[in-house]
Design a protein around this motif. Structure first.
Motif, PDB file in Angstrom:
ATOM      1  N   ALA A 266       0.816  -1.219   0.000  1.00  0.00           N
ATOM      2  CA  ALA A 266       0.000   0.000   0.000  1.00  0.00           C
ATOM      3  C   ALA A 266       0.843   1.259   0.000  1.00  0.00           C
ATOM      4  CB  ALA A 266      -0.937   0.008   1.204  1.00  0.00           C
ATOM      5  N   GLY A 267       2.173   1.111   0.036  1.00  0.00           N
ATOM      6  CA  GLY A 267       3.043   2.279  -0.014  1.00  0.00           C
ATOM      7  C   GLY A 267       3.585   2.748   1.320  1.00  0.00           C
ATOM      8  N   ALA A 268       3.243   2.088   2.422  1.00  0.00           N
ATOM      9  CA  ALA A 268       3.743   2.503   3.730  1.00  0.00           C
ATOM     10  C   ALA A 268       5.222   2.146   3.868  1.00  0.00           C
ATOM     11  CB  ALA A 268       2.934   1.844   4.840  1.00  0.00           C
ATOM     12  N   THR A 269       6.031   3.096   4.319  1.00  0.00           N
ATOM     13  CA  THR A 269       7.459   2.879   4.507  1.00  0.00           C
ATOM     14  C   THR A 269       7.742   2.461   5.951  1.00  0.00           C
ATOM     15  OG1 THR A 269       7.987   5.136   5.224  1.00  0.00           O
ATOM     16  CG2 THR A 269       7.852   4.729   2.839  1.00  0.00           C
ATOM     17  N   ASP A 270       9.019   2.305   6.251  1.00  0.00           N
ATOM     18  CA  ASP A 270       9.420   1.937   7.605  1.00  0.00           C
ATOM     19  C   ASP A 270       9.308   3.099   8.584  1.00  0.00           C
ATOM     20  OD1 ASP A 270       9.960  -0.667   6.889  1.00  0.00           O
ATOM     21  OD2 ASP A 270      12.098  -0.321   6.547  1.00  0.00           O
ATOM     22  N   VAL A 271       9.099   4.303   8.076  1.00  0.00           N
ATOM     23  CA  VAL A 271       8.882   5.457   8.953  1.00  0.00           C
ATOM     24  C   VAL A 271       7.378   5.667   9.095  1.00  0.00           C
ATOM     25  CG1 VAL A 271       9.183   7.949   9.234  1.00  0.00           C
ATOM     26  CG2 VAL A 271      11.048   6.560   8.316  1.00  0.00           C
ATOM     27  N   PRO A 272       6.823   5.471  10.285  1.00  0.00           N
ATOM     28  CA  PRO A 272       5.373   5.639  10.459  1.00  0.00           C
ATOM     29  C   PRO A 272       4.929   7.024  10.009  1.00  0.00           C
ATOM     30  CG  PRO A 272       6.342   4.610  12.399  1.00  0.00           C
ATOM     31  CD  PRO A 272       7.490   5.045  11.538  1.00  0.00           C
ATOM     32  N   GLY A 273       3.871   7.041   9.197  1.00  0.00           N
ATOM     33  CA  GLY A 273       3.347   8.311   8.710  1.00  0.00           C
ATOM     34  C   GLY A 273       3.842   8.718   7.350  1.00  0.00           C
ATOM     35  N   VAL A 274       4.747   7.935   6.769  1.00  0.00           N
ATOM     36  CA  VAL A 274       5.296   8.271   5.454  1.00  0.00           C
ATOM     37  C   VAL A 274       4.936   7.176   4.461  1.00  0.00           C
ATOM     38  CG1 VAL A 274       7.366   8.760   4.109  1.00  0.00           C
ATOM     39  CG2 VAL A 274       7.203   9.547   6.476  1.00  0.00           C
ATOM     40  N   TRP A 275       4.297   7.575   3.366  1.00  0.00           N
ATOM     41  CA  TRP A 275       3.946   6.654   2.283  1.00  0.00           C
ATOM     42  C   TRP A 275       4.666   7.079   1.008  1.00  0.00           C
ATOM     43  CZ3 TRP A 275       0.873   6.953   6.417  1.00  0.00           C
ATOM     44  CH2 TRP A 275       0.125   5.831   6.797  1.00  0.00           C
ATOM     45  N   VAL A 276       4.887   6.134   0.112  1.00  0.00           N
ATOM     46  CA  VAL A 276       5.456   6.416  -1.201  1.00  0.00           C
ATOM     47  C   VAL A 276       4.574   5.772  -2.263  1.00  0.00           C
ATOM     48  CG1 VAL A 276       7.850   6.679  -0.459  1.00  0.00           C
ATOM     49  CG2 VAL A 276       6.977   4.401  -0.996  1.00  0.00           C
ATOM     50  N   ALA A 277       4.589   6.352  -3.466  1.00  0.00           N
ATOM     51  CA  ALA A 277       3.798   5.799  -4.576  1.00  0.00           C
ATOM     52  C   ALA A 277       4.416   6.216  -5.895  1.00  0.00           C
ATOM     53  CB  ALA A 277       2.348   6.273  -4.496  1.00  0.00           C
ATOM     54  N   GLY A 278       4.158   5.427  -6.926  1.00  0.00           N
ATOM     55  CA  GLY A 278       4.676   5.731  -8.256  1.00  0.00           C
ATOM     56  C   GLY A 278       6.067   5.158  -8.456  1.00  0.00           C
ATOM     57  N   VAL A 288      -0.539   4.897 -15.674  1.00  0.00           N
ATOM     58  CA  VAL A 288      -1.810   4.465 -15.093  1.00  0.00           C
ATOM     59  C   VAL A 288      -1.572   3.698 -13.800  1.00  0.00           C
ATOM     60  CG1 VAL A 288      -1.964   2.301 -16.392  1.00  0.00           C
ATOM     61  CG2 VAL A 288      -4.052   3.450 -15.644  1.00  0.00           C
ATOM     62  N   GLY A 289      -0.487   2.915 -13.746  1.00  0.00           N
ATOM     63  CA  GLY A 289      -0.157   2.198 -12.523  1.00  0.00           C
ATOM     64  C   GLY A 289       0.260   3.141 -11.411  1.00  0.00           C
ATOM     65  N   ALA A 290       0.997   4.207 -11.767  1.00  0.00           N
ATOM     66  CA  ALA A 290       1.397   5.195 -10.774  1.00  0.00           C
ATOM     67  C   ALA A 290       0.178   5.890 -10.180  1.00  0.00           C
ATOM     68  CB  ALA A 290       2.337   6.218 -11.409  1.00  0.00           C
ATOM     69  N   ALA A 291      -0.783   6.221 -11.045  1.00  0.00           N
ATOM     70  CA  ALA A 291      -2.009   6.852 -10.556  1.00  0.00           C
ATOM     71  C   ALA A 291      -2.756   5.918  -9.612  1.00  0.00           C
ATOM     72  CB  ALA A 291      -2.898   7.245 -11.733  1.00  0.00           C
ATOM     73  N   ALA A 292      -2.825   4.634  -9.958  1.00  0.00           N
ATOM     74  CA  ALA A 292      -3.500   3.664  -9.098  1.00  0.00           C
ATOM     75  C   ALA A 292      -2.779   3.532  -7.760  1.00  0.00           C
ATOM     76  CB  ALA A 292      -3.578   2.310  -9.799  1.00  0.00           C
ATOM     77  N   ALA A 293      -1.435   3.537  -7.788  1.00  0.00           N
ATOM     78  CA  ALA A 293      -0.667   3.437  -6.555  1.00  0.00           C
ATOM     79  C   ALA A 293      -0.892   4.654  -5.670  1.00  0.00           C
ATOM     80  CB  ALA A 293       0.815   3.282  -6.877  1.00  0.00           C
ATOM     81  N   GLY A 294      -1.012   5.825  -6.283  1.00  0.00           N
ATOM     82  CA  GLY A 294      -1.298   7.031  -5.505  1.00  0.00           C
ATOM     83  C   GLY A 294      -2.645   6.951  -4.820  1.00  0.00           C
ATOM     84  N   LEU A 295      -3.637   6.427  -5.532  1.00  0.00           N
ATOM     85  CA  LEU A 295      -4.973   6.260  -4.950  1.00  0.00           C
ATOM     86  C   LEU A 295      -4.928   5.271  -3.788  1.00  0.00           C
ATOM     87  CD1 LEU A 295      -8.056   6.474  -4.888  1.00  0.00           C
ATOM     88  CD2 LEU A 295      -8.131   4.779  -6.730  1.00  0.00           C
ATOM     89  N   LYS A 296      -4.244   4.150  -3.974  1.00  0.00           N
ATOM     90  CA  LYS A 296      -4.177   3.138  -2.913  1.00  0.00           C
ATOM     91  C   LYS A 296      -3.507   3.715  -1.665  1.00  0.00           C
ATOM     92  CE  LYS A 296      -3.134  -1.100  -3.967  1.00  0.00           C
ATOM     93  NZ  LYS A 296      -2.376  -2.330  -4.358  1.00  0.00           N
ATOM     94  N   ALA A 297      -2.375   4.408  -1.861  1.00  0.00           N
ATOM     95  CA  ALA A 297      -1.685   4.992  -0.721  1.00  0.00           C
ATOM     96  C   ALA A 297      -2.563   6.020  -0.020  1.00  0.00           C
ATOM     97  CB  ALA A 297      -0.377   5.636  -1.174  1.00  0.00           C
ATOM     98  N   ALA A 298      -3.282   6.819  -0.805  1.00  0.00           N
ATOM     99  CA  ALA A 298      -4.151   7.842  -0.214  1.00  0.00           C
ATOM    100  C   ALA A 298      -5.233   7.220   0.652  1.00  0.00           C
ATOM    101  CB  ALA A 298      -4.768   8.687  -1.314  1.00  0.00           C
ATOM    102  N   SER A 299      -5.811   6.120   0.206  1.00  0.00           N
ATOM    103  CA  SER A 299      -6.870   5.482   0.991  1.00  0.00           C
ATOM    104  C   SER A 299      -6.317   4.953   2.309  1.00  0.00           C
ATOM    105  CB  SER A 299      -7.527   4.359   0.188  1.00  0.00           C
ATOM    106  OG  SER A 299      -6.615   3.293  -0.057  1.00  0.00           O
ATOM    107  N   MET A 300      -5.083   4.437   2.282  1.00  0.00           N
ATOM    108  CA  MET A 300      -4.466   3.955   3.516  1.00  0.00           C
ATOM    109  C   MET A 300      -4.107   5.111   4.444  1.00  0.00           C
ATOM    110  SD  MET A 300      -4.511   0.662   3.393  1.00  0.00           S
ATOM    111  CE  MET A 300      -6.109   0.898   2.583  1.00  0.00           C
TER     112      MET A 300
END
Length: 345
Positions: A266-278, A288-300
Motif C-alpha cells: 500500500a506504499g507505507a514505509t518503515d517510517v510511520p506516517g510516510v507513504w510512497v507511490a509511483g 496508469v499504474g502510478a495513478a493507481a498506486a497514488g490512490l491506494k496509498a491515499a486510501s491507507m
C-alpha cells in the motif's frame, strides 16, 4: 527562514500522476492537502502518454494539468516548489522547501519519481523520449514495422531485442561493449531474425531533426528510425533520506538497474506516517499504474488518519471522567461520605 505557519493533514511531495491521484482522493475525503511539485515530470520529453484508459495518447503535461484542476476543485492546494528536507516532529512532520519556507503535515505522501540516467553516447539525450525509447508498451505501437536498434548497455539486451521483435521484424541488436552472448542467446536471436552488430557505438545520426541511424566507432552507419536503451533508474529520494529512509538497489542478475524506496503493497514505509507511490517505489510502473498506486496509498493514509482522529476523540471524551477527576468531584460533593455511606445512629 520564513514560515508559512500552516499545518495540513497530508503534504504530497511530487505532482505527477501518483501524487495528483493521491491528492484528489484525499481532498475528496475532506482532508486538507498540499501538493508541492518541482515541475519536472519524468515523461515531459514524451509527446504522448499511452495505456491510460480513457486518456490514451494524451500529452503528459496536459494530463497533469487536468489532474491539478481536478484535485484543486476539491480543495487541494498545489504549489510549485522543491522540497529539500523533511523532519519528524513529536506529532507529524516539518517539510522545508528550497526557498526556506516550511509547512507541517500529519502525514506525508512522497511521489518524487525517478531520474533516467542515460548511457554516455552522443545523441541519446537529445533524442530521449522521441526516437530513443526504453518501454515497448509505452512506445512500441508508434514505431511498429520500422527499423529499430537495441543498444546493449546491460545483460538485459537480448531480452529487450526479443521483446521489441513483437512490434517490428526489423530489429538490430548492437552489442556495443557488452560481453559476448551465449550460444543459446544467439540461437534465439537468429530464430527471430534479429541481427547482431559487434563493435562500440559512437553516436546517433540525425537528419532534419529525425533519427536516421546508429554510427559505430569505426564510422559505419546502420540505418535505424528508433533506438532502444536501458537507462539506470535512480530514485529521487533525498527528502526521504533526511528521514532515515535510504534507497534499495534493484538488480537483475548481477546488474543493478536502479534504486527505489522499499514499502509495503500500500506504499507505507518503515517510517510511520510516510507513504510512497509511483516510480519512486516501483521502477517499472507506467502512468496508469502510478495513478493507481497514488490512490491506494491515499486510501491507507486516510484510514490511518481516521484511526488517529478516533483515538484523539476517545481521549478527549475520557478526560472529564478520568479517575483523578472523579476523585476530586466526589470529595468536593460528598466529603467524607464520598463512598455513599453514612453512619447510622
Amino acid at each position: 527562514m520564513s514560515e508559512m505557519n500552516q499545518r495540513y493533514d497530508v503534504v504530497v511531495i511530487g505532482g505527477g500522476a501518483a501524487g495528483l491521484s493521491g491528492a484528489l482522493a484525499l481532498a475528496r475525503a475532506r482532508r486538507s492537502v498540499l501538493v508541492i511539485d518541482a515541475g519536472s515530470p519524468r515523461n515531459a520529453p514524451a509527446s504522448h502518454a499511452h495505456n491510460y484508459l480513457g486518456r490514451e495518447g494524451i500529452p503528459p503535461l496536459e494530463l497533469l494539468a487536468i489532474g491539478r484542476a481536478e484535485a484543486a476543485d476539491y480543495g487541494a492546494e498545489i504549489v510549485r516548489g522543491e522540497v529539500v528536507s523533511a523532519e519528524k516532529l513529536s506529532e507529524g512532520f516539518r517539510v522545508v522547501q528550497a526557498d526556506g519556507s516550511a509547512v507541517e503535515a500529519r502525514r506525508l505522501l512522497v511521489t518524487t519519481g525517478i531520474v533516467d540516467e542515460l548511457p554516455p553516447v552522443d545523441g541519446l539525450a537529445e533524442r530521449w523520449g522521441n526516437e530513443v525509447l526504453h518501454c515497448p508498451y509505452c512506445h512500441g505501437w508508434e514505431v511498429r514495422d520500422r527499423p529499430v536498434g537495441v543498444l546493449a548497455f546491460s545483460p538485459m539486451a537480448v531480452h529487450q531485442a526479443l521483446l521489441w521483435r513483437q512490434w517490428t521484424d526489423d530489429v538490430v541488436l548492437f552489442r556495443h561493449e557488452q560481453p559476448d552472448f551465449t550460444d543459446e542467446e544467439y540461437e534465439q536471436l537468429a530464430a527471430r531474425g534479429i541481427s547482431v552488430v559487434d563493435g562500440p557505438v559512437a553516436a546517433l545520426e540525425t537528419t532534419d531533426d529525425r533519427l536516421t541511424g546508429v554510427r559505430l566507432a569505426g564510422g559505419m552507419v546502420i540505418p535505424r528510425e528508433a533506438v532502444v536503451i536501458q537507462p539506470r533508474f535512480t530514485a529521487r529520494s533525498a527528502v526521504l533520506e533526511s528521514l532515515g529512509l535510504v534507497p534499495t538497489e534493484m538488480a537483475m542478475g548481477d546488474h543493478v538497474v536502479g534504486t527505489y524506496l522499499a514499502a509495503d503493497p500500500a506504499g507505507a514505509t518503515d517510517v510511520p506516517g510516510v507513504w510512497v507511490a509511483g516510480n519512486v517505489a516501483n521502477l517499472m510502473e507506467q502512468v496508469v499504474g502510478a495513478a493507481a498506486a497514488g490512490l491506494k496509498a491515499a486510501s491507507m493514509i486516510n484510514m490511518d488518519l481516521v484511526t488517529d482522529d478516533t483515538r484523539r476523540a476517545v481521549d478527549a471524551r475520557r478526560v472529564p471522567f478520568s479517575a483523578d477527576a472523579e476523585r476530586q468531584v466526589t470529595e468536593r460533593v460528598l466529603g467524607d461520605r464520598r463512598h455513599g455511606f453514612q453512619e447510622i445512629r
